[in-house]
Design a protein around this motif. Structure first.
Motif, PDB file in Angstrom:
ATOM      1  N   UNK A  80       2.335  -6.743   1.414  1.00 31.19           N
ATOM      2  CA  UNK A  80       2.688  -5.544   2.161  1.00 31.19           C
ATOM      3  C   UNK A  80       1.416  -4.858   2.634  1.00 31.19           C
ATOM      4  N   UNK A  81       1.447  -4.332   3.859  1.00 25.53           N
ATOM      5  CA  UNK A  81       0.248  -3.658   4.338  1.00 25.53           C
ATOM      6  C   UNK A  81       0.468  -2.904   5.632  1.00 25.53           C
ATOM      7  N   UNK A  82      -0.608  -2.272   6.093  1.00 26.85           N
ATOM      8  CA  UNK A  82      -0.650  -1.561   7.369  1.00 26.85           C
ATOM      9  C   UNK A  82      -1.807  -2.118   8.189  1.00 26.85           C
ATOM     10  N   UNK A  83      -1.604  -2.204   9.483  1.00 29.68           N
ATOM     11  CA  UNK A  83      -2.651  -2.706  10.361  1.00 29.68           C
ATOM     12  C   UNK A  83      -2.979  -1.662  11.427  1.00 29.68           C
ATOM     13  N   UNK A  84      -4.271  -1.368  11.569  1.00 35.99           N
ATOM     14  CA  UNK A  84      -4.760  -0.530  12.665  1.00 35.99           C
ATOM     15  C   UNK A  84      -5.430  -1.449  13.669  1.00 35.99           C
ATOM     16  N   UNK A  85      -4.937  -1.397  14.912  1.00 40.63           N
ATOM     17  CA  UNK A  85      -5.424  -2.298  15.959  1.00 40.63           C
ATOM     18  C   UNK A  85      -5.995  -1.478  17.115  1.00 40.63           C
ATOM     19  N   UNK A  86      -7.135  -1.902  17.601  1.00 38.64           N
ATOM     20  CA  UNK A  86      -7.798  -1.238  18.729  1.00 38.64           C
ATOM     21  C   UNK A  86      -7.818  -2.193  19.910  1.00 38.64           C
ATOM     22  N   UNK A  87      -7.122  -1.821  20.988  1.00 38.81           N
ATOM     23  CA  UNK A  87      -7.079  -2.659  22.184  1.00 38.81           C
ATOM     24  C   UNK A  87      -8.360  -2.450  22.999  1.00 38.81           C
ATOM     25  N   UNK A  88      -9.104  -3.523  23.202  1.00 41.26           N
ATOM     26  CA  UNK A  88     -10.363  -3.418  23.930  1.00 41.26           C
ATOM     27  C   UNK A  88     -10.095  -3.179  25.422  1.00 41.26           C
ATOM     28  N   UNK A  89     -10.888  -2.293  26.049  1.00 40.71           N
ATOM     29  CA  UNK A  89     -10.581  -1.831  27.412  1.00 40.71           C
ATOM     30  C   UNK A  89     -11.065  -2.767  28.512  1.00 40.71           C
ATOM     31  N   UNK A  90     -10.740  -4.057  28.399  1.00 40.32           N
ATOM     32  CA  UNK A  90     -11.086  -4.994  29.458  1.00 40.32           C
ATOM     33  C   UNK A  90     -10.190  -6.224  29.351  1.00 40.32           C
ATOM     34  N   UNK A  91     -10.254  -7.067  30.378  1.00 42.14           N
ATOM     35  CA  UNK A  91      -9.520  -8.326  30.396  1.00 42.14           C
ATOM     36  C   UNK A  91      -8.027  -8.129  30.182  1.00 42.14           C
ATOM     37  N   UNK A  92      -7.494  -6.998  30.727  1.00 41.19           N
ATOM     38  CA  UNK A  92      -6.049  -6.735  30.742  1.00 41.19           C
ATOM     39  C   UNK A  92      -5.435  -6.704  29.339  1.00 41.19           C
ATOM     40  N   UNK A  93      -6.131  -6.051  28.412  1.00 39.07           N
ATOM     41  CA  UNK A  93      -5.629  -5.877  27.040  1.00 39.07           C
ATOM     42  C   UNK A  93      -5.359  -7.206  26.339  1.00 39.07           C
ATOM     43  N   UNK A  94      -6.180  -8.193  26.615  1.00 40.56           N
ATOM     44  CA  UNK A  94      -5.989  -9.486  25.960  1.00 40.56           C
ATOM     45  C   UNK A  94      -6.804  -9.639  24.688  1.00 40.56           C
ATOM     46  N   UNK A  95      -7.682  -8.685  24.405  1.00 43.82           N
ATOM     47  CA  UNK A  95      -8.510  -8.750  23.203  1.00 43.82           C
ATOM     48  C   UNK A  95      -8.361  -7.459  22.410  1.00 43.82           C
ATOM     49  N   UNK A  96      -8.374  -7.593  21.100  1.00 40.16           N
ATOM     50  CA  UNK A  96      -8.309  -6.403  20.248  1.00 40.16           C
ATOM     51  C   UNK A  96      -9.083  -6.652  18.963  1.00 40.16           C
ATOM     52  N   UNK A  97      -9.421  -5.557  18.286  1.00 41.61           N
ATOM     53  CA  UNK A  97     -10.001  -5.599  16.950  1.00 41.61           C
ATOM     54  C   UNK A  97      -8.983  -5.012  15.989  1.00 41.61           C
ATOM     55  N   UNK A 122       3.557 -16.467   5.974  1.00 41.78           N
ATOM     56  CA  UNK A 122       4.163 -15.894   7.167  1.00 41.78           C
ATOM     57  C   UNK A 122       4.060 -14.370   7.071  1.00 41.78           C
ATOM     58  N   UNK A 123       3.647 -13.736   8.166  1.00 44.37           N
ATOM     59  CA  UNK A 123       3.522 -12.284   8.194  1.00 44.37           C
ATOM     60  C   UNK A 123       4.418 -11.720   9.307  1.00 44.37           C
ATOM     61  N   UNK A 124       5.275 -10.783   8.939  1.00 39.34           N
ATOM     62  CA  UNK A 124       6.142 -10.094   9.895  1.00 39.34           C
ATOM     63  C   UNK A 124       5.516  -8.734  10.202  1.00 39.34           C
ATOM     64  N   UNK A 125       5.471  -8.363  11.476  1.00 36.12           N
ATOM     65  CA  UNK A 125       4.885  -7.084  11.857  1.00 36.12           C
ATOM     66  C   UNK A 125       5.828  -6.260  12.709  1.00 36.12           C
ATOM     67  N   UNK A 126       5.709  -4.926  12.581  1.00 37.01           N
ATOM     68  CA  UNK A 126       6.515  -4.016  13.403  1.00 37.01           C
ATOM     69  C   UNK A 126       5.622  -2.867  13.852  1.00 37.01           C
ATOM     70  N   UNK A 127       5.587  -2.653  15.150  1.00 34.05           N
ATOM     71  CA  UNK A 127       4.746  -1.594  15.734  1.00 34.05           C
ATOM     72  C   UNK A 127       5.428  -0.248  15.604  1.00 34.05           C
ATOM     73  N   UNK A 128       4.761   0.711  14.930  1.00 37.79           N
ATOM     74  CA  UNK A 128       5.372   2.031  14.721  1.00 37.79           C
ATOM     75  C   UNK A 128       4.697   3.124  15.542  1.00 37.79           C
ATOM     76  N   UNK A 129       3.428   2.966  15.917  1.00 33.25           N
ATOM     77  CA  UNK A 129       2.736   3.976  16.720  1.00 33.25           C
ATOM     78  C   UNK A 129       1.850   3.279  17.764  1.00 33.25           C
TER      79      UNK A 129
END
Length: 406
Positions: free
Chosen positions: A259-276, A399-406
């Motif tokens: 169980x966990x939480x993920x914080x993802x940062x969408x990088x501002x280039x290449x049409x949101x194809x890369x993130x950290x 296997x990891x299931x994810x759900x976007x909340x914010x």
């Protein structure tokens, strides 16, 4: 190690196969001032482009190249627009070790594609290269004014700023009495500049068109993660002076939840194809096993109680499918582990404290709207790293299931 190199190669080879950048509806204005509707390859440029590829017919294989010599303007249906202009670009470096002692900008006359950020009575443009980011304004189609911002050295220890862009904005875009207080707080940053130029346009004409979304860049996402993992582990004992393992043991495989939480940062280039991303997640491994019977060493029962929080810090690459709401993705992360106590116990009165080393993980999955499903595999981890004679080979896949909340 070789198999992990193969995994990385597979992930990024698959990325290049599936993640082709699409041709999108747009237009060009050629050197004869003729407007041509076409399909432009939108590469989500980080830096200002110097050429584009386009098709006149989406079904055609024929691709044309346009550049600064034959394209006056191009844009997309999505409101992205570039204009071809001859402008003074300040090429002064902003790096501390390369700052000059000259307060004045180092202007070089360049023919460039400027990205238009604001369209109105006053226009705002942006130019980006690998070394500089510069902004420009205009009140007519002909005269484009470079906004001046420069850091420079006063002496060896003191750095000052030339913030002439504030006086330029005040002199050229003055409409209400509130500009001075706004300018004092402004930074040389696209959001601040867009807000100021936009406020001027609304004050003057009541009309202002923003050609990019202020919230599109620097986007953070929060995802809830839950999964099930199959964990395996073995332990080896190698006495001092021996090159081979003297005694080995294997634990029973175990499934455990995660169980966990993920914080993802969408990088501002290449049409949101890369993130950290960073994903703190809780997991445990409780199992038992038996060591091998080896020479004078008796076989022993072994038990492990291992609870921990994994903190993967990594990069993710998305590949959009024909359905704009669905995409594949690949992950690569460095995993730091926070142990919650626990011991590895031998039946003959030997207890080893848990101290985990970092490892790597790889993953690939599918994302549809707010939901994601990912297959993940991790490299080997030694969890008794404080003991020179003992080592473990802890691995898990799941296997990891994810759900976007914010």
């Amino acid at each position: 190690m070789r198999k992990y190199i193969l995994i990385i190669t597979f992930l990024f080879t698959s990325s290049s196969i599936f993640s082709q950048i699409n041709f999108e509806k747009g237009y060009i204005i050629n050197s004869s001032s003729g407007k041509i509707l076409c399909f432009i390859k939108n590469e989500g440029w980080v830096n200002s482009p110097d050429k584009i590829l386009y098709k006149l017919d989406m079904s055609s294989d024929k691709v044309f190249e346009g550049d600064l010599s034959n394209i006056k303007e191009f844009g997309f249906k999505s409101n992205v627009k570039y204009v071809n202009r001859l402008v003074n670009v300040d090429l002064s470096s902003n790096l501390i070790n390369k700052l000059s002692k000259n307060r004045e900008p180092n202007f070089v006359l360049k023919q460039v594609f400027l990205k238009q950020l604001i369209d109105g009575k006053a226009n705002l443009y942006e130019y980006r290269s690998s070394k500089v980011t510069r902004y420009f304004i205009s009140l007519s189609l002909d005269e484009i004014i470079p906004l001046i911002y420069k850091r420079y050295k006063v002496n060896v220890t003191q750095i000052a700023e030339n913030v002439s862009f504030k006086s330029q904005l005040y002199e050229n875009l003055k409409c209400s009495s509130g500009e001075l207080s706004t300018l004092r707080k402004m930074d040389y940053y696209y959001k601040d500049l867009m807000e100021y130029v936009g406020a001027y346009n609304l004050c003057e004409t009541g009309e202002n068109i923003e050609l990019i979304d202020l919230n599109r860049k620097n986007q953070f996402l929060l995802n809830v993660k839950a999964g099930a993992f199959l964990s395996t582990m073995s332990v080896d004992y190698r006495a001092s002076g021996f090159t081979a393992n003297v005694n080995s043991g294997k634990f029973d495989n175990r499934f455990s939840p995660r169980f966990g939480l993920e914080l993802e940062y969408m990088l501002p280039f290449n049409k949101n194809k890369w993130s950290l991303f960073v994903e703190p997640s809780y997991q445990s491994f409780n199992s038992s096993g038996v060591t091998d019977l080896n020479g004078t060493l008796n076989s022993q029962d072994i038990n492990i109680e291992y609870s921990f929080v994994e903190i993967p810090v990594g990069v993710r690459h998305y590949m959009y499918l024909s359905n704009k709401d669905s995409r594949l993705f690949f992950n690569l992360a460095y995993v730091v582990v926070a142990d919650f106590g626990g011991e590895l116990e031998y039946s003959e009165n030997l207890n080893l404290d848990i101290k985990s080393r970092p490892n790597l993980l790889f993953g690939f999955g599918y994302n549809l709207n707010k939901v994601s499903l990912e297959f993940r595999i991790a490299t080997s981890r030694n969890i008794v790293s404080e003991y020179s004679s003992y080592s473990t080979d802890y691995k898990n896949i799941g296997i990891v299931f994810g759900y976007h909340i914010l």
